[in-house]
Design an enzyme around this catalytic site. Structure first.
Site, PDB file in Angstrom:
ATOM      1  N   ALA A   1       6.234   1.060  -2.709  1.00 51.36           N
ATOM      2  CA  ALA A   1       5.792  -0.274  -3.116  1.00 51.36           C
ATOM      3  C   ALA A   1       4.659  -0.211  -4.129  1.00 51.36           C
ATOM      4  O   ALA A   1       4.585  -1.050  -5.028  1.00 51.36           O
ATOM      5  CB  ALA A   1       5.368  -1.073  -1.886  1.00 51.36           C
TER       6      ALA A   1
ATOM      7  N   SER B   1      17.875   2.239   3.041  1.00 50.29           N
ATOM      8  CA  SER B   1      17.777   3.697   2.957  1.00 50.29           C
ATOM      9  C   SER B   1      19.165   4.311   3.050  1.00 50.29           C
ATOM     10  O   SER B   1      20.102   3.688   3.579  1.00 50.29           O
ATOM     11  CB  SER B   1      16.922   4.190   4.123  1.00 50.29           C
ATOM     12  OG  SER B   1      16.968   5.595   4.193  1.00 50.29           O
TER      13      SER B   1
ATOM     14  N   TYR C   1      14.210   6.883  13.208  1.00 50.52           N
ATOM     15  CA  TYR C   1      13.991   6.238  11.908  1.00 50.52           C
ATOM     16  C   TYR C   1      15.332   5.736  11.358  1.00 50.52           C
ATOM     17  O   TYR C   1      15.432   4.624  10.818  1.00 50.52           O
ATOM     18  CB  TYR C   1      13.322   7.221  10.932  1.00 50.52           C
ATOM     19  CG  TYR C   1      13.268   6.697   9.513  1.00 50.52           C
ATOM     20  CD1 TYR C   1      12.454   5.614   9.175  1.00 50.52           C
ATOM     21  CD2 TYR C   1      14.044   7.264   8.497  1.00 50.52           C
ATOM     22  CE1 TYR C   1      12.417   5.109   7.873  1.00 50.52           C
ATOM     23  CE2 TYR C   1      14.012   6.771   7.202  1.00 50.52           C
ATOM     24  CZ  TYR C   1      13.200   5.703   6.891  1.00 50.52           C
ATOM     25  OH  TYR C   1      13.170   5.200   5.610  1.00 50.52           O
TER      26      TYR C   1
ATOM     27  N   VAL D   1      12.625  10.162  -1.187  1.00 52.07           N
ATOM     28  CA  VAL D   1      12.078   9.809  -2.502  1.00 52.07           C
ATOM     29  C   VAL D   1      10.921  10.752  -2.847  1.00 52.07           C
ATOM     30  O   VAL D   1       9.992  10.928  -2.056  1.00 52.07           O
ATOM     31  CB  VAL D   1      11.594   8.347  -2.505  1.00 52.07           C
ATOM     32  CG1 VAL D   1      11.130   7.955  -3.906  1.00 52.07           C
ATOM     33  CG2 VAL D   1      12.707   7.409  -2.040  1.00 52.07           C
TER      34      VAL D   1
ATOM     35  N   LYS E   1      16.370   1.797  10.300  1.00 47.40           N
ATOM     36  CA  LYS E   1      16.836   1.321   8.996  1.00 47.40           C
ATOM     37  C   LYS E   1      18.234   0.699   9.113  1.00 47.40           C
ATOM     38  O   LYS E   1      18.549  -0.266   8.422  1.00 47.40           O
ATOM     39  CB  LYS E   1      16.860   2.470   7.979  1.00 47.40           C
ATOM     40  CG  LYS E   1      15.490   3.033   7.642  1.00 47.40           C
ATOM     41  CD  LYS E   1      14.491   2.001   7.165  1.00 47.40           C
ATOM     42  CE  LYS E   1      14.696   1.521   5.759  1.00 47.40           C
ATOM     43  NZ  LYS E   1      13.640   0.556   5.344  1.00 47.40           N
TER      44      LYS E   1
ATOM     45  N   SER F   1       8.169  -1.116   6.020  1.00 45.76           N
ATOM     46  CA  SER F   1       8.887  -0.663   7.213  1.00 45.76           C
ATOM     47  C   SER F   1       8.274   0.683   7.566  1.00 45.76           C
ATOM     48  O   SER F   1       7.994   1.476   6.665  1.00 45.76           O
ATOM     49  CB  SER F   1      10.380  -0.482   6.886  1.00 45.76           C
ATOM     50  OG  SER F   1      11.147  -0.499   8.065  1.00 45.76           O
TER      51      SER F   1
ATOM     52  N   LEU G   1       4.211  -7.071   9.851  1.00 46.57           N
ATOM     53  CA  LEU G   1       5.642  -7.268  10.107  1.00 46.57           C
ATOM     54  C   LEU G   1       5.899  -7.997  11.419  1.00 46.57           C
ATOM     55  O   LEU G   1       6.853  -8.761  11.556  1.00 46.57           O
ATOM     56  CB  LEU G   1       6.351  -5.912  10.128  1.00 46.57           C
ATOM     57  CG  LEU G   1       6.493  -5.210   8.774  1.00 46.57           C
ATOM     58  CD1 LEU G   1       7.011  -3.792   8.950  1.00 46.57           C
ATOM     59  CD2 LEU G   1       7.435  -6.007   7.871  1.00 46.57           C
TER      60      LEU G   1
ATOM     61  N   LYS H   1      -6.289   1.640   1.105  1.00 49.82           N
ATOM     62  CA  LYS H   1      -4.997   0.943   1.058  1.00 49.82           C
ATOM     63  C   LYS H   1      -4.890   0.001  -0.138  1.00 49.82           C
ATOM     64  O   LYS H   1      -3.801  -0.499  -0.436  1.00 49.82           O
ATOM     65  CB  LYS H   1      -4.817   0.117   2.351  1.00 49.82           C
ATOM     66  CG  LYS H   1      -4.724   0.961   3.610  1.00 49.82           C
ATOM     67  CD  LYS H   1      -3.382   1.662   3.676  1.00 49.82           C
ATOM     68  CE  LYS H   1      -3.223   2.470   4.942  1.00 49.82           C
ATOM     69  NZ  LYS H   1      -1.935   3.186   4.956  1.00 49.82           N
TER      70      LYS H   1
ATOM     71  N   SER I   1       0.821  -1.224   0.000  1.00 50.76           N
ATOM     72  CA  SER I   1       0.000   0.000   0.000  1.00 50.76           C
ATOM     73  C   SER I   1       0.848   1.264   0.000  1.00 50.76           C
ATOM     74  O   SER I   1       0.331   2.349  -0.279  1.00 50.76           O
ATOM     75  CB  SER I   1      -0.882   0.058   1.253  1.00 50.76           C
ATOM     76  OG  SER I   1      -1.607  -1.111   1.405  1.00 50.76           O
TER      77      SER I   1
HETATM   78  N1  NAP Z   1      10.119   7.526   0.800  1.00 49.40           N
HETATM   79  C1  NAP Z   1      11.393   7.713   1.090  1.00 49.40           C
HETATM   80  O1  NAP Z   1      11.888   8.830   1.031  1.00 49.40           O
HETATM   81  C2  NAP Z   1      12.270   6.554   1.459  1.00 49.40           C
HETATM   82  C3  NAP Z   1      13.650   6.723   1.380  1.00 49.40           C
HETATM   83  C4  NAP Z   1      14.478   5.661   1.699  1.00 49.40           C
HETATM   84  C5  NAP Z   1      13.941   4.454   2.081  1.00 49.40           C
HETATM   85  N2  NAP Z   1      12.581   4.316   2.169  1.00 49.40           N
HETATM   86  C6  NAP Z   1      12.069   3.009   2.586  1.00 49.40           C
HETATM   87  O2  NAP Z   1      11.144   2.561   1.586  1.00 49.40           O
HETATM   88  C7  NAP Z   1      10.159   1.734   2.186  1.00 49.40           C
HETATM   89  C8  NAP Z   1       8.800   2.264   1.815  1.00 49.40           C
HETATM   90  O3  NAP Z   1       8.691   3.616   2.220  1.00 49.40           O
HETATM   91  P1  NAP Z   1       7.563   4.586   1.630  1.00 49.40           P
HETATM   92  O4  NAP Z   1       8.156   5.891   1.429  1.00 49.40           O
HETATM   93  O5  NAP Z   1       6.879   3.915   0.534  1.00 49.40           O
HETATM   94  O6  NAP Z   1       6.650   4.739   2.922  1.00 49.40           O
HETATM   95  P2  NAP Z   1       5.110   4.423   3.187  1.00 49.40           P
HETATM   96  O7  NAP Z   1       4.284   4.924   2.080  1.00 49.40           O
HETATM   97  O8  NAP Z   1       4.840   4.891   4.555  1.00 49.40           O
HETATM   98  O9  NAP Z   1       5.093   2.830   3.151  1.00 49.40           O
HETATM   99  C9  NAP Z   1       5.481   2.047   4.237  1.00 49.40           C
HETATM  100  C10 NAP Z   1       4.859   0.686   4.084  1.00 49.40           C
HETATM  101  O10 NAP Z   1       5.234  -0.131   5.194  1.00 49.40           O
HETATM  102  C11 NAP Z   1       4.086  -0.735   5.711  1.00 49.40           C
HETATM  103  N3  NAP Z   1       4.183  -1.042   7.137  1.00 49.40           N
HETATM  104  C12 NAP Z   1       4.516  -0.203   8.137  1.00 49.40           C
HETATM  105  N4  NAP Z   1       4.424  -0.857   9.312  1.00 49.40           N
HETATM  106  C13 NAP Z   1       4.004  -2.116   9.026  1.00 49.40           C
HETATM  107  C14 NAP Z   1       3.705  -3.273   9.788  1.00 49.40           C
HETATM  108  N5  NAP Z   1       3.809  -3.287  11.121  1.00 49.40           N
HETATM  109  N6  NAP Z   1       3.313  -4.405   9.139  1.00 49.40           N
HETATM  110  C15 NAP Z   1       3.191  -4.425   7.793  1.00 49.40           C
HETATM  111  N7  NAP Z   1       3.453  -3.374   7.022  1.00 49.40           N
HETATM  112  C16 NAP Z   1       3.858  -2.233   7.640  1.00 49.40           C
HETATM  113  C17 NAP Z   1       2.992   0.270   5.482  1.00 49.40           C
HETATM  114  O11 NAP Z   1       1.740  -0.376   5.548  1.00 49.40           O
HETATM  115  P3  NAP Z   1       0.360   0.458   5.669  1.00 49.40           P
HETATM  116  O12 NAP Z   1       0.131   1.053   4.300  1.00 49.40           O
HETATM  117  O13 NAP Z   1      -0.602  -0.569   6.015  1.00 49.40           O
HETATM  118  O14 NAP Z   1       0.579   1.508   6.697  1.00 49.40           O
HETATM  119  C18 NAP Z   1       3.343   0.765   4.093  1.00 49.40           C
HETATM  120  O15 NAP Z   1       2.832  -0.106   3.131  1.00 49.40           O
HETATM  121  C19 NAP Z   1      10.448   1.761   3.682  1.00 49.40           C
HETATM  122  O16 NAP Z   1      11.239   0.628   3.962  1.00 49.40           O
HETATM  123  C20 NAP Z   1      11.270   3.031   3.872  1.00 49.40           C
HETATM  124  O17 NAP Z   1      12.094   2.955   4.990  1.00 49.40           O
HETATM  125  C21 NAP Z   1      11.751   5.341   1.873  1.00 49.40           C
END
Ligand code: NAP
Length: 583
Positions: free
Chosen positions: A14, A124, A159, A189, A163, A82, A61, A40, A10
């Site tokens: 992803a 990250s 955070y 991102v 990571k 995450s 998770l 979602k 969601s």
């Molecule tokens: N965006 C950035 O700038 C960035 C940069 C570097 C790395 N990342 C990494 O990229 C990944 C995705 O980030 P994003 O930006 O796409 O953030 P996001 O939109 O907040 O997505 C996070 C995802 O993790 C899921 N999640 C969180 N806690 C969970 C749990 N207890 N069980 C199952 N699922 C869980 C969330 O599920 P729900 O939708 O159900 O809440 C959501 O699908 C993460 O690992 C983040 O650390 C992001």
């Protein structure tokens, strides 16, 4: 086709990953926490190919074994889930446990599943650059760096801790169990959002444009979501890929981000000063070498910021402030009319006019057919400011053929202009003509010839060659100019070529069908070169032509001319799994 698993589907990154994997023909098993929450899942289930090849599976998770059924039967796993946020009262429960235990939980499931060839973990830059070494113009961060979890803990950078410990544990576990692991380490991102909720990294831009008084005195690395997705897929599909891949187009201080926003959106209210008086946090260098060697082409930061803002506007996260002139106009609610409101181009013109505060009266032929009206009535502002009015260019219906094109085009145009001539409040008429009314003359069209607005298609030439659509547009446009001159109507024409881009209406229009004809299994493509232009540019040209007092005459709208063979090539590059015609 092989099956891959994506965790946290969601989320921002992803969701784009799932879209791209489906486009490439994979079967995707995707874990979500809340399979019954349409916010979602709806955007995922609506993706092209989702009906046939996307399976959503509930998983958390922190629930041990929760991912066994997800990874079962897969050849690859993309672990992105995450928690990503900064505000927390209980970092252990909110961030550290889900990140660390979740990662080990999934890798445990992987270790039990021999069909899995590789795991790509979304780590990250947060797990790379932060170990107390000063970050400044002289610093050059690469994949050999590691963040220091203790240093981050001391500074309450929770955070970053999450990571770092999750990635460390992943490498250790993968080594022990012989799992082929690759990590992608992106910085903040940016780019278009597919999911309806606002994620943390795009919220950063959202804050800056939503009336904040100050910008953070902080320097971040930035990268485009499309590039991050490319990196994930390349890391999975390239057998030699290994280790970590930093994904940072470049670092920038928030003052620079604000400057870019100001340049792109001069009417936005943007913060003027930093959140503190300390010297600006310096920029630093991050290696792109490994990512580029893998095949990633980085999108410039300015474009990533633009895409983010446009997406925030489109998804209604943000209402763009009106220019002073626009605000005045909106306050008197200027009313404009659009004919053929259900169509491809007109739907976009109506959307943009409503966004700019106009009241719109739009004619449609079938006001009772939801397929022709629902997408219009669902537009922002439609309830208050859109009125649909039944009107037909001719009184009788028409089908295809010579008579059926010419009469509605010519008589319909004169019919509308006749009404305009009786209505002194109308200041200007913008007519959607076509490049078809410009370029069909006896002069051969060769690469040396530059067509401009002084050209006018020759009706006899069109007749001789049975070019009925060009003839209809040519006759209609000449009749319009003649009538406008006679009656003193301020007329402008927009002359677009083949218009493509996103469709607001549910039915397939002719120019979009031209693109479809190259991806729906046809054996051959048309041996012809045509001009191409984006529908949003065409809609904007209509509005600029109306609003800009200096606008006059005709405006050709052709981004460029390309043979269908070239377009097929582009489609093949974008969608290697589509069947496209070979000749
Ligand atoms: N965006 C950035 O700038 C960035 C940069 C570097 C790395 N990342 C990494 O990229 C990944 C995705 O980030 P994003 O930006 O796409 O953030 P996001 O939109 O907040 O997505 C996070 C995802 O993790 C899921 N999640 C969180 N806690 C969970 C749990 N207890 N069980 C199952 N699922 C869980 C969330 O599920 P729900 O939708 O159900 O809440 C959501 O699908 C993460 O690992 C983040 O650390 C992001």
């Amino acid at each position: 086709m092989s099956t891959v698993a994506v965790t946290g589907a969601s989320g921002f990154i992803a969701s784009c990953l799932v879209k791209c994997l489906l486009e490439r023909g994979y079967n995707v098993k995707a874990s979500v926490r809340y399979p019954n929450d349409p916010k979602k899942t709806h955007h995922l289930l609506a993706l092209d190919g989702a009906k046939e090849r996307l399976k959503l599976i509930k998983a958390d998770l922190l629930e041990e074994g929760s991912f066994d059924s997800l990874v079962d039967g897969c050849v690859g796993v993309f672990h992105t889930a995450s928690p990503f946020f900064f505000d927390t009262k209980d970092p252990q429960a909110d961030l550290l446990d889900p990140a660390l235990k979740g990662t080990l939980n999934i890798l445990n499931s992987v270790a039990k599943t021999p069909s899995i060839k590789r795991v790509v973990l979304t780590s990250s830059e947060a797990a790379v650059s932060f170990n107390g070494t000063p970050l400044n113009e002289q610093t050059f961060v690469d994949e050999t760096w590691w963040s220091d979890a203790d240093y981050c803990r001391k500074n309450q950078l929770w955070y970053l801790v999450s990571k770092t410990i999750a990635e460390e544990a992943a490498w250790k576990f993968a080594k022990e169990k012989g799992i082929d692991l690759v990590t992608i380490n992106p910085a903040a991102v940016l780019g278009p959002l597919l999911q309806p909720s606002l994620n943390t990294s795009c919220a950063n831009i959202h804050n800056l444009i939503s009336g904040a008084e100050t910008f953070p005195n902080a320097t971040y690395g930035f990268v485009n979501v499309k590039d991050v997705i490319d990196a994930h897929i390349l890391a999975f599909e390239t057998p030699s890929a290994n280790g970590r891949y930093l994904m940072v187009e470049r670092t920038a201080h928030h003052s620079e981000v604000v400057n870019i926003l100001r340049e792109l959106y001069p009417n936005f209210k943007l913060p003027e000063k930093a959140s503190d008086d300390k010297p600006y946090a310096p920029t630093y260098n991050v290696s792109k070498k490994r990512a580029e060697e893998l095949g990633v082409k980085f999108t410039p930061l300015k474009e990533s910021i633009r895409q983010t803002v446009e997406s925030l506007k489109e998804n209604n996260h943000f209402k763009a402030p009106k220019k002073k002139k626009e605000a005045e106009r909106a306050s008197v609610m200027a009313t404009v009319a659009v004919t053929g409101g259900s169509g491809f181009i007109a739907s976009w013109i109506i959307k943009f006019l409503l966004q700019r505060g106009y009241a719109v009266k739009a004619s449609v032929r079938y006001p009772d057919d939801p397929k022709k009206t629902h997408h219009l009535l669902a537009l922002d502002g439609a309830k208050e400011r859109l009125k649909l009015i039944k009107a037909d260019l001719l009184e009788e219906g028409f089908n295809f053929g010579q008579k059926d094109l010419l009469e509605p085009a010519v008589k319909g145009t004169l019919n509308v202009l006749g009404s305009v001539a009786k209505t002194p409040s109308v200041k200007r008429v913008v007519l959607t003509s076509s490049e078809a009314a410009v370029c069909f003359t006896r002069t051969p069209r060769t690469p040396q010839v530059v067509i401009d607005e002084t050209w006018f298609s020759d009706p006899d030439f069109c007749r001789e060659n049975k070019l009925w659509y060009p003839l209809s547009k040519t006759l209609a446009e000449s009749a319009a100019w003649e009538f406008a001159k006679e009656k003193g109507i301020d007329l402008i024409t927009i002359n677009p070529t083949m218009v493509i881009g996103p469709m607001l209406q549910p039915s397939l229009n002719t120019s979009s069908a031209a693109v479809l004809s190259m991806i729906n299994g046809a054996e051959t493509y048309a041996d012809v070169s045509v001009g191409w232009v984006n529908v949003k540019d065409v809609a904007n040209a209509h509005i600029l032509a109306f609003e800009n007092t200096k606008a006059s005459g005709r405006y050709l709208m052709v981004e460029r001319v390309a043979h269908f063979a070239e377009v097929v090539k582009m489609l093949r590059n974008l969608y290697p799994n589509f069947k496209t015609p070979e000749k």
